[in-house]
Design an enzyme around this catalytic site. Sequence first.
Site, PDB file in Angstrom:
ATOM      1  N   ASP A  18       0.961  -1.164   0.163  1.00  0.00           N
ATOM      2  CA  ASP A  18      -0.074  -0.005   0.155  1.00  0.00           C
ATOM      3  C   ASP A  18       0.827   1.183   0.024  1.00  0.00           C
ATOM      4  O   ASP A  18       1.705   1.436   0.975  1.00  0.00           O
ATOM      5  CB  ASP A  18      -0.857  -0.131   1.235  1.00  0.00           C
ATOM      6  N   HIS A  61       4.746  -7.858  -0.235  1.00  0.00           N
ATOM      7  CA  HIS A  61       4.461  -8.784  -1.070  1.00  0.00           C
ATOM      8  C   HIS A  61       4.891  -8.826  -2.437  1.00  0.00           C
ATOM      9  O   HIS A  61       5.411  -7.840  -2.707  1.00  0.00           O
ATOM     10  CB  HIS A  61       2.740  -8.842  -1.094  1.00  0.00           C
ATOM     11  N   SER A  97       8.291   3.707   4.714  1.00  0.00           N
ATOM     12  CA  SER A  97       9.385   3.663   4.194  1.00  0.00           C
ATOM     13  C   SER A  97       9.124   3.720   2.653  1.00  0.00           C
ATOM     14  O   SER A  97       8.003   4.200   2.174  1.00  0.00           O
ATOM     15  CB  SER A  97      10.284   2.191   4.416  1.00  0.00           C
TER      16      SER A  97
END
Length: 261
Positions: A86, A142, A226
């Site tokens: 995200d 992911h 990050s």
Amino acid sequence: MRKIIYQKCIELTNRAWLSNLIRQFTRSKISKIIIPFFVKIYKIDMSEFEYPYNEYTTLHELFIRKLKKGTRLIDSNINTVISPVDATIESAGSIEPSTDIKVKGKMYSLKEMLGNDEKAVQYRDGYFIVLYLSPKHYHRIHSPVNGKVISRWELGDCSYPVNRLGLEYGKNPLAKNYRSISEINHKTGKMALVKVGAMFVNSIEYTNGSMNLKKGEEIAYFSFGSTVVLLFEKDTFLIDERISVPHPVKMGEVIGHLVKK
């Protein structure tokens, strides 16, 4: 002047002891006190996650929260590339012949980012995408493709911020911060998944030891916000036509397509 002041402030706070102190606080039971304020300030929508915010016992637990099962649908087309996180796509484009990439008007050396000339040359004339995660975002990473991890290495030990000001005024945070890099063989070539540590909290924890990755499968998580940089070899990737930067994305959304060289 603004740039100089910002850089000096970062130099004063860019210390290992301060990173450790903040890390200890976020993992302490005391940090639970600020969770409601954190959720409110960053306007975090908790409806997608396993638990309501008041069931997390530390701020760190909230940072690395997991999604509810079935919350995200992963595109099954073998030719698509999904967002691994995200985030907001802050920058994207062709990698210049000099093997540098342009982010927020600044050039970043792929040699520094990846650690050596040989690695950098492999991505010359390819494509890059920079995905910025703010503190409000889901922090788990992911796999963007089906593929096999062929190498993994770590570089850097700094803690420059990787937010918008950090990218604009910082001293090459994408090339000097702590970063963990995975190279993945996929259907049409090779890509690099560069995970860049954030200011103060550099931790990138792997949760998956398998070398064979399925698209959408969890790989690791960040402790705090990050940045992720995706690098693709020449003529192996096309960004989705619906994307124009800055562009918010969620993990699992299609961001591009694999093509044959």
